[in-house]
Design a protein around this motif. Structure first.
Motif, PDB file in Angstrom:
ATOM      1  N   LEU A 132      32.693  27.488  51.540  1.00  0.00           N
ATOM      2  CA  LEU A 132      34.110  27.419  51.887  1.00  0.00           C
ATOM      3  C   LEU A 132      34.981  27.407  50.635  1.00  0.00           C
ATOM      4  O   LEU A 132      35.986  28.128  50.548  1.00  0.00           O
ATOM      5  N   ARG A 133      34.596  26.599  49.646  1.00  0.00           N
ATOM      6  CA  ARG A 133      35.364  26.543  48.400  1.00  0.00           C
ATOM      7  C   ARG A 133      35.359  27.895  47.687  1.00  0.00           C
ATOM      8  O   ARG A 133      36.388  28.354  47.195  1.00  0.00           O
ATOM      9  N   ARG A 134      34.190  28.527  47.642  1.00  0.00           N
ATOM     10  CA  ARG A 134      34.083  29.825  46.981  1.00  0.00           C
ATOM     11  C   ARG A 134      34.928  30.875  47.688  1.00  0.00           C
ATOM     12  O   ARG A 134      35.652  31.638  47.058  1.00  0.00           O
ATOM     13  N   GLU A 135      34.856  30.914  49.006  1.00  0.00           N
ATOM     14  CA  GLU A 135      35.631  31.896  49.764  1.00  0.00           C
ATOM     15  C   GLU A 135      37.128  31.677  49.583  1.00  0.00           C
ATOM     16  O   GLU A 135      37.894  32.637  49.477  1.00  0.00           O
ATOM     17  N   THR A 136      37.544  30.419  49.514  1.00  0.00           N
ATOM     18  CA  THR A 136      38.964  30.105  49.310  1.00  0.00           C
ATOM     19  C   THR A 136      39.422  30.591  47.940  1.00  0.00           C
ATOM     20  O   THR A 136      40.464  31.251  47.818  1.00  0.00           O
ATOM     21  N   LEU A 137      38.623  30.292  46.906  1.00  0.00           N
ATOM     22  CA  LEU A 137      38.986  30.743  45.565  1.00  0.00           C
ATOM     23  C   LEU A 137      38.959  32.262  45.467  1.00  0.00           C
ATOM     24  O   LEU A 137      39.776  32.863  44.757  1.00  0.00           O
ATOM     25  N   GLU A 138      38.039  32.887  46.176  1.00  0.00           N
ATOM     26  CA  GLU A 138      37.960  34.351  46.183  1.00  0.00           C
ATOM     27  C   GLU A 138      39.234  34.960  46.776  1.00  0.00           C
ATOM     28  O   GLU A 138      39.759  35.946  46.256  1.00  0.00           O
ATOM     29  N   GLN A 139      39.735  34.368  47.841  1.00  0.00           N
ATOM     30  CA  GLN A 139      40.987  34.846  48.438  1.00  0.00           C
ATOM     31  C   GLN A 139      42.153  34.688  47.465  1.00  0.00           C
ATOM     32  O   GLN A 139      42.990  35.578  47.339  1.00  0.00           O
ATOM     33  N   VAL A 140      42.180  33.557  46.769  1.00  0.00           N
ATOM     34  CA  VAL A 140      43.243  33.326  45.788  1.00  0.00           C
ATOM     35  C   VAL A 140      43.122  34.355  44.662  1.00  0.00           C
ATOM     36  O   VAL A 140      44.120  34.957  44.241  1.00  0.00           O
ATOM     37  N   ALA A 141      41.909  34.600  44.192  1.00  0.00           N
ATOM     38  CA  ALA A 141      41.697  35.565  43.115  1.00  0.00           C
ATOM     39  C   ALA A 141      42.128  36.966  43.537  1.00  0.00           C
ATOM     40  O   ALA A 141      42.721  37.712  42.751  1.00  0.00           O
ATOM     41  N   GLN A 142      41.846  37.317  44.769  1.00  0.00           N
ATOM     42  CA  GLN A 142      42.273  38.632  45.260  1.00  0.00           C
ATOM     43  C   GLN A 142      43.795  38.726  45.306  1.00  0.00           C
ATOM     44  O   GLN A 142      44.364  39.776  45.015  1.00  0.00           O
ATOM     45  N   SER A 143      44.435  37.642  45.644  1.00  0.00           N
ATOM     46  CA  SER A 143      45.902  37.642  45.687  1.00  0.00           C
ATOM     47  C   SER A 143      46.497  37.820  44.295  1.00  0.00           C
ATOM     48  O   SER A 143      47.551  38.453  44.151  1.00  0.00           O
ATOM     49  N   THR A 144      45.842  37.284  43.281  1.00  0.00           N
ATOM     50  CA  THR A 144      46.379  37.407  41.920  1.00  0.00           C
ATOM     51  C   THR A 144      46.176  38.801  41.357  1.00  0.00           C
ATOM     52  O   THR A 144      46.869  39.195  40.427  1.00  0.00           O
ATOM     53  N   SER A 145      45.247  39.546  41.905  1.00  0.00           N
ATOM     54  CA  SER A 145      44.968  40.870  41.354  1.00  0.00           C
ATOM     55  C   SER A 145      45.551  42.008  42.184  1.00  0.00           C
ATOM     56  O   SER A 145      45.254  43.170  41.925  1.00  0.00           O
ATOM     57  N   MET A 146      46.382  41.676  43.156  1.00  0.00           N
ATOM     58  CA  MET A 146      47.003  42.723  43.965  1.00  0.00           C
ATOM     59  C   MET A 146      47.964  43.528  43.108  1.00  0.00           C
ATOM     60  O   MET A 146      48.815  42.975  42.419  1.00  0.00           O
ATOM     61  N   ARG A 147      47.815  44.804  43.152  1.00  0.00           N
ATOM     62  CA  ARG A 147      48.696  45.690  42.393  1.00  0.00           C
ATOM     63  C   ARG A 147      49.968  45.915  43.190  1.00  0.00           C
ATOM     64  O   ARG A 147      49.932  46.150  44.392  1.00  0.00           O
ATOM     65  N   GLN A 148      51.061  45.842  42.487  1.00  0.00           N
ATOM     66  CA  GLN A 148      52.346  46.029  43.151  1.00  0.00           C
ATOM     67  C   GLN A 148      53.034  47.248  42.567  1.00  0.00           C
ATOM     68  O   GLN A 148      53.178  47.369  41.346  1.00  0.00           O
ATOM     69  N   ASN A 149      53.418  48.119  43.440  1.00  0.00           N
ATOM     70  CA  ASN A 149      54.106  49.331  43.010  1.00  0.00           C
ATOM     71  C   ASN A 149      55.604  49.064  42.926  1.00  0.00           C
ATOM     72  O   ASN A 149      56.216  48.619  43.886  1.00  0.00           O
ATOM     73  N   ARG A 150      56.142  49.346  41.758  1.00  0.00           N
ATOM     74  CA  ARG A 150      57.596  49.253  41.575  1.00  0.00           C
ATOM     75  C   ARG A 150      58.079  50.646  41.231  1.00  0.00           C
ATOM     76  O   ARG A 150      57.538  51.306  40.353  1.00  0.00           O
ATOM     77  N   TYR A 151      59.081  51.067  41.920  1.00  0.00           N
ATOM     78  CA  TYR A 151      59.596  52.409  41.704  1.00  0.00           C
ATOM     79  C   TYR A 151      60.803  52.426  40.766  1.00  0.00           C
ATOM     80  O   TYR A 151      61.127  53.444  40.173  1.00  0.00           O
ATOM     81  N   ARG A 210      59.727  41.855  40.368  1.00  0.00           N
ATOM     82  CA  ARG A 210      58.379  41.906  39.815  1.00  0.00           C
ATOM     83  C   ARG A 210      57.694  40.570  40.101  1.00  0.00           C
ATOM     84  O   ARG A 210      58.252  39.509  39.880  1.00  0.00           O
ATOM     85  N   PHE A 211      56.466  40.638  40.606  1.00  0.00           N
ATOM     86  CA  PHE A 211      55.695  39.426  40.886  1.00  0.00           C
ATOM     87  C   PHE A 211      54.641  39.244  39.813  1.00  0.00           C
ATOM     88  O   PHE A 211      54.006  40.212  39.379  1.00  0.00           O
ATOM     89  N   VAL A 212      54.454  38.003  39.404  1.00  0.00           N
ATOM     90  CA  VAL A 212      53.456  37.692  38.382  1.00  0.00           C
ATOM     91  C   VAL A 212      52.571  36.559  38.895  1.00  0.00           C
ATOM     92  O   VAL A 212      53.027  35.686  39.625  1.00  0.00           O
ATOM     93  N   PRO A 213      51.296  36.583  38.510  1.00  0.00           N
ATOM     94  CA  PRO A 213      50.394  35.503  38.957  1.00  0.00           C
ATOM     95  C   PRO A 213      50.787  34.162  38.333  1.00  0.00           C
ATOM     96  O   PRO A 213      51.273  34.103  37.216  1.00  0.00           O
TER      97      PRO A 213
END
Length: 152
Positions: A88-107, A113-116
């Protein structure tokens, strides 16, 4: 029977019950004048037998897990809880890590601009440590499962 064999049997019984449930659902309603492919009463009897067998097996597995211990003296039941919480702890941290690495397109430069707000490299180290702990604990549990006789 070893505990590990009982766990495999439990999995098999669960699959059989799911199959019987599906077959039963298909057999309870037919077009007027047709006969069901399988007799629902026979399927119900099989389903009852399988669920009774599963109940007995689960009780035996739980009783065994309560008395069987790992090398450190921790019961298998306690070790399973610890293993589940590590996951459970690992899966939670994995979700957080995925959120920090989401690429955001700015035109345009004027777009927000979002930053981790967390160090993703440190987060990955924690995830790796939790994964290692989970694997080690799971290996210990599996070893006990293959050497412990099922309680009767």
């Amino acid at each position: 029977m070893k505990l590990a064999e009982a766990l495999l049997e439990r999995k098999s019984l669960k699959q059989k019950i799911e199959s019987l449930q599906s077959r039963l659902a298909e057999s309870v309603m037919v077009q007027e004048g047709d006969k069901p492919v399988e007799d629902p009463q026979v399927l119900m009897a099989e389903l009852n037998d399988a669920t009774d067998a599963l109940e007995t097996l689960i009780k035996q597995i739980n009783a065994t897990n309560n008395v069987a211990t790992l090398a450190g003296g921790v019961s298998v039941s306690e070790a399973i809880v610890s293993r589940d919480l590590l996951r459970l702890r690992r899966e939670t941290l994995e979700q957080v890590a995925q959120s920090t690495s989401m690429r955001q397109n700015r035109y345009m430069r004027t777009e927000v601009r979002f930053v981790p707000t967390i160090d993703s490299a440190e987060l990955r180290k924690q995830i790796d440590a939790l994964s290692k702990s989970w694997r080690e604990l799971d290996a210990q549990i599996q070893a006990v499962n293959w050497t412990t006789e099922l309680a009767t």
